[in-house]
Design a protein around this motif. Sequence first.
Motif, PDB file in Angstrom:
ATOM      1  N   LYS A 117      -9.082  13.943 -30.953  1.00  0.00           N
ATOM      2  CA  LYS A 117      -9.898  15.020 -31.513  1.00  0.00           C
ATOM      3  C   LYS A 117     -11.373  14.646 -31.482  1.00  0.00           C
ATOM      4  O   LYS A 117     -12.239  15.500 -31.267  1.00  0.00           O
ATOM      5  N   ALA A 118     -11.668  13.352 -31.685  1.00  0.00           N
ATOM      6  CA  ALA A 118     -13.052  12.906 -31.593  1.00  0.00           C
ATOM      7  C   ALA A 118     -13.588  13.051 -30.175  1.00  0.00           C
ATOM      8  O   ALA A 118     -14.739  13.465 -29.955  1.00  0.00           O
ATOM      9  N   VAL A 119     -12.741  12.749 -29.182  1.00  0.00           N
ATOM     10  CA  VAL A 119     -13.160  12.913 -27.789  1.00  0.00           C
ATOM     11  C   VAL A 119     -13.459  14.374 -27.494  1.00  0.00           C
ATOM     12  O   VAL A 119     -14.485  14.722 -26.870  1.00  0.00           O
ATOM     13  N   VAL A 120     -12.577  15.267 -27.951  1.00  0.00           N
ATOM     14  CA  VAL A 120     -12.779  16.693 -27.704  1.00  0.00           C
ATOM     15  C   VAL A 120     -14.014  17.207 -28.453  1.00  0.00           C
ATOM     16  O   VAL A 120     -14.845  17.935 -27.891  1.00  0.00           O
ATOM     17  N   LEU A 129     -13.331  25.431 -29.907  1.00  0.00           N
ATOM     18  CA  LEU A 129     -14.678  24.918 -29.693  1.00  0.00           C
ATOM     19  C   LEU A 129     -15.334  25.468 -28.422  1.00  0.00           C
ATOM     20  O   LEU A 129     -16.562  25.618 -28.364  1.00  0.00           O
ATOM     21  N   THR A 130     -14.497  25.761 -27.406  1.00  0.00           N
ATOM     22  CA  THR A 130     -15.080  26.206 -26.130  1.00  0.00           C
ATOM     23  C   THR A 130     -14.768  27.646 -25.782  1.00  0.00           C
ATOM     24  O   THR A 130     -15.443  28.242 -24.935  1.00  0.00           O
ATOM     25  N   GLY A 131     -13.737  28.179 -26.401  1.00  0.00           N
ATOM     26  CA  GLY A 131     -13.327  29.534 -26.066  1.00  0.00           C
ATOM     27  C   GLY A 131     -12.537  29.622 -24.786  1.00  0.00           C
ATOM     28  O   GLY A 131     -12.279  30.730 -24.281  1.00  0.00           O
ATOM     29  N   ARG A 132     -12.141  28.482 -24.226  1.00  0.00           N
ATOM     30  CA  ARG A 132     -11.392  28.468 -22.981  1.00  0.00           C
ATOM     31  C   ARG A 132      -9.941  28.109 -23.253  1.00  0.00           C
ATOM     32  O   ARG A 132      -9.633  27.320 -24.126  1.00  0.00           O
TER      33      ARG A 132
END
Length: 1376
Positions: free
Chosen positions: A1086-1089, A1138-1141
């Motif tokens: 989750k930290a990476v994302v 976070l990105t909407g993708r």
Amino acid sequence: MLSATSGAEVSARSTSVAALLASRAAKRATVEETEKHLQESSVSLLLRHQNTSELLLEITSHGKIRSFSCDGHEGLELNTGVQTSVLESELRRRSEETGVPVELLSARVLLENLQDLITRTDVNTQRVLLNTRQRASVCELLQSAQALMSAGIFSPELLWQEYWKLQPALEVVYLLHTHSILSLDFLLERDAAVRTWITDQLRALCVCGRTSADEHQIRQILSTVVCVLVRRAFEDRAHTLSHTCCLILDAMISWLLDSLNDEGSETSAAGFWVQVFDVQVFAGCVAEETLQRFFTHALMRLLTYRPVYKVSDVIAVQSEWGFAKTPPLLTSLFRKVCVVFSVERVLSQVQQVLDTQEVNWRHVLWCVSHLLVYDCQTRHSLSDLLSRLLSSAFDLCDVEKMITLFLLARQASLEGPAIFPSYSDWFKLSFGGSSSYHSKSKKFTVFLLKFLSDLVPYEPPQYLKVHVMHPPFIGGKYRSLLQEYISLAKTRLRDLKVSLEETGIFELVNGSAAVLECPAQQDVEKAVTLFMTSNKIPATVIEASIFRRPYFLSRFLPALLSPRVLPVESDDRMMFIEALRKADKIPAALYTSYTESCQRETCREKGVCESSEDGHLLLLQEQFLNLRMMMTNGATDGDVRAQLSRISLTLKTVCTDEETGSDVVITLNRDSPDWAHAAVVNLILQSFCLCLLEASKVNPPNRQGLWASVFVKTLLGHRRLVSGLAHRLWHLLQQEGSVLSSAHVLGLAALLAELHYCRLSGPPLLLQGSSADALPVSEVLSDALLCSTRSHMALCLRFCVAVLSYGLCRANAQAEDLHNFIPQRLYKKAQYVMARLVPETRALMSDEQDSDACSDDIDLSGSLTDSAVALWRRAQIRSLREQPQYQLSLSEWLSSELRVQRSRDALTDPERQEYEQWACEQYYLPVSQHDGGCAGDVTRLCAYIITAVLDQHTSCRTGGSSYQHTDSCLPDLLSLLQALLYEVAITQQNTSENAHFLWDLIDSRCSATPDPEDAGSELTHQLTLQDIGRILVLVPPALLLSVRTHRTGRRTLDCQRMMKHIGHVQGTACNDAGLLPFNITAHFLKAVVSCGVSCDRPSEAVDECLSLFSTECPLLPLSAARWWACLWPVLSSQWKRLTGRDALPDQLQMLEDSHRWSRRLRAGCVWPVPPAPSWLLAACVHASLRRSVSEAEVNKLARQLLDTDRQVLLFLFVLSVMELICAHLNEQVCVQHVQGVSMCLLAHLLDDSDWLLLFDRSGSGHTLPHFLSRVASQQTLRLMPFAFYSVLGGAESEVLAAAARCSGFLYSAAVSYRELSRLFLSGHQRQQVLLQARSTLMSSISLSSPDCVTPGQRRQLQFDYEQLDPEICAALGSFT
């Protein structure tokens, strides 16, 4: 005459006032005529041959005749004049008739009447004291004598000449002196025999005082006579009476001193003479200079009277001459004589008389004891005198001065550490250092050793033992002289049947090492500690039981087996005793006696003293009652010190152990308290509290003097008593705090403050089970105050307020620093509990309120809250925080807060959160680091909280705390920590410096590599990693990674610190299959994302980061593959949010594809292999095999992988072996299942030897060992030999035969067995495992061909097994 008066009164009633005034002159003429007529009538009566003596008696006894005048005084004077005139006329007439001079005649007449007055009322003519009637008559008679003397017809000298023949009485002489008829000066000068007579009379008068009720008259007579004697003896030494009066005074002092050896009447009679030495007796009668001479002479007389003791006798019996054994009469005399001098003056007189005259050593030493007890300044003055004597004795090599030095020092030490240091401390201080006076030259060294050697035949054993156990410092080339003296002293001790086995088994006696004075108990405590550390009887104890058996049996075992109430569960001491019993080190009879004594102790109520102590306890009760009365009456410090000295003597009888020394350490055992002398300890505590209350009724603490300090110093002189006192106070404060009344709290608080003030006088205290060093008693007892519950906090607040208030009063009274009365740890508790329970003090602690308006007179008598606020308003109280050792640091505050039980907290949840927020953000955050704060650095505050949480978990696991953290304030602090960390994440964008503080802290906690040979160390490390994992999941993901901006402006993720942490910290954990746990894996991903979204190209940033993990730190992707079924929904939803993708980054999608492939593979479907590393695909397959699968399913899957991708099968076998090791370490129930899976996978890999690379530790560059080194912990790698035989041990013979045909198998099997044997020698494996592995190896050797190992390998193996296992060595050598 009476009728005439009556007629006048009648006529006056019928006459006017004017007529009465007119007749006044005529009446006065009538009175004069009547007076003349009366005189003529009296003369006429005398001429009728009347008896003159009877006439004098009649005149004397009827002196107060009714006056003719309305004014009584005028009538009395007129009557006296008439009597004198009549008596004078009669005496002159008789003188003319008889031819005897009128002066002689009047003296004889007066003497006859005096004798008649005495004998008529008392037939005892030898009495020196008159009764009341006699005294009144004699006084009236002497008034007539005064009148006759004024008329010139009476001679006092002739009266004395006649009276001396009749055995005069002292009181009559006293009356003659006070009526100014015959002075004592005249009598002493006239007749030399008066000296003997007056001496006898004074003694007789003192004897009368025993039975006479007229004590006041006796005191008057004695004081008058003594004033005359002192004035004549010392005012003018050239006067003729000086020598005579000195002889009289000396005779009386001699009589007084002689009476000390008598019992009964003589002693009580001499007590009256002691009273004449009161300074008030001489007030206004004797000049000050004269009085000084008299008291100096009296002191000299005391010190030199009958010097009957030889020095050798004094050395032998001096220990019986302490203050408490001084006769009360002599005590009173010393006090009265020395009161007019300063201490320096008295000591100067003592030194002078010692240098010039023969002395009574007992009186000299008693005098020194009295000075020490009654005047606290004596200690310093005597120390100076001893220093001067020491230097003078060595400079002149004067033996007499050395004798004086030692006798005075020993006498002072007899009074206990409350008065003067112990003899051992003084001897070590004077002679134990390289800078000591005797070390200056060979001459001085030889002189000292010769002097000590000469004393040996006369020395008491206790002093010889001090000299042997603490020998003087002697230079190397003179050590032989010291050894000669020590040998001589030891021989003398053996002659006296005193054993030197008192030296402890853990001590070494030499010229510089310290040896305990009472070592047996210390040896026991140290031995128990070592036993619990190693679980073995210390070798030193075993050696002592053999080579020092007398000490072991007579000292060590009795100290170990002291009777006590045994706890329900075996404590450390009980386990040690049982170990000694099983080793046959305790005689059966002694052990039986011990168990029976313990049973008797159990049957008795705690604190009941032995019958042998009852008498001493009653005496102590009486002595403490007298001490309370002294407090009530406002006694002087000297009187209190004297009473405490008597109490100390009684305590020595009860506590028969030796005095404590500065090197004695007392152990406070919380599990097995020291209840010895419990009744005495309870009496002491009760008496101290009552004495404090009584003294406070008279004066506040700042005007009570030093009695409390002397009281405490007296107690500190008894080691066993200090031990019992410390245990009792600890129990009171921890177990019975809720039932303590205000008086108890005040008394105990004052006692703690005084213990801290006297901390250098007492032994240090070591809390058993604590890693801290020994501390003063006051500091250790401060830790007994808990702050974990509502009731604990209430007691702590009350106690802290009482200690601070009392300490403030005492410090102001003695003009000393406050820290001398306030223990550091208690002050820290006061800061904690007052700020927590009294919100008004928080502003004062933060210096938010101006204290200029605070006055020195603050009322502390209000409520507890008001008192706490008032204390913090005092600048003296707040100033203690300026000293580093008194500052309550943030780490200490956090530790205290984590001890609080939330369910029993005094604060509600909102109040607690408000308090914690104030403490962290308003108090400690702005405070400088020097003062225990964070200097405004939020990251440092977070680091403190994280460290405290980790320390709390460690403390809970190691038993260092009595609370359960599940009910602590941990949730509140973790909530505060999260808020602070999010503040860091928001206010400081994720820069590398921001992220590094967290990794620096965590890595520092795991920097120490656990010892693989120490199972305890390894377990502690694993538990620490679990705690760190709990902390990490609370950290905002944005703080775990930083975003790095390149020169081109491109933003990428910096994951180096995370990879380092995973590889060096998390990789050492023994988790499931050696992988990261789910919560850590999920949080890291989750930290990476989260941080990847902050980059310019989020998908590329995430892919780049995860690719780097795959090559440099494959443990994270490997763990992600294990937990992907749970991670997929979390990461996909986060990415979309976070990105909407919808499309995941390629690396995450690769994980999803690999799992789909593994699921289809297990279902038997053919599916293209994803472009993923073989080890990642194997991890996905391994995750599916963790569910219950049959052997057939495993074989089917293995065959499919063997056909499609052998590397995946090989890595699957690696992961299975790692899981097998973890299952064994964690003792999981799935061991058999995992072992079966591993054997099935191995069976399909035997056609090639690449699987043996898994167990290759030679540093091969093959992919498999390289991969294993990056994902497996060191412990897993070390246990690979065990895994090798664990897999092969359960294999069928066909499988083993197939394995034996693999190239390099036998060599790998032999090396693995060698390593497994080393593990067995280190205690990591059980013997049956090694036996099974040996059987497998022997079978493998028999199944292998001779060419399976190279000649070099064979020679190496034969060399290794030559000592390890000769049979295997022979089997290997059978290859030709």
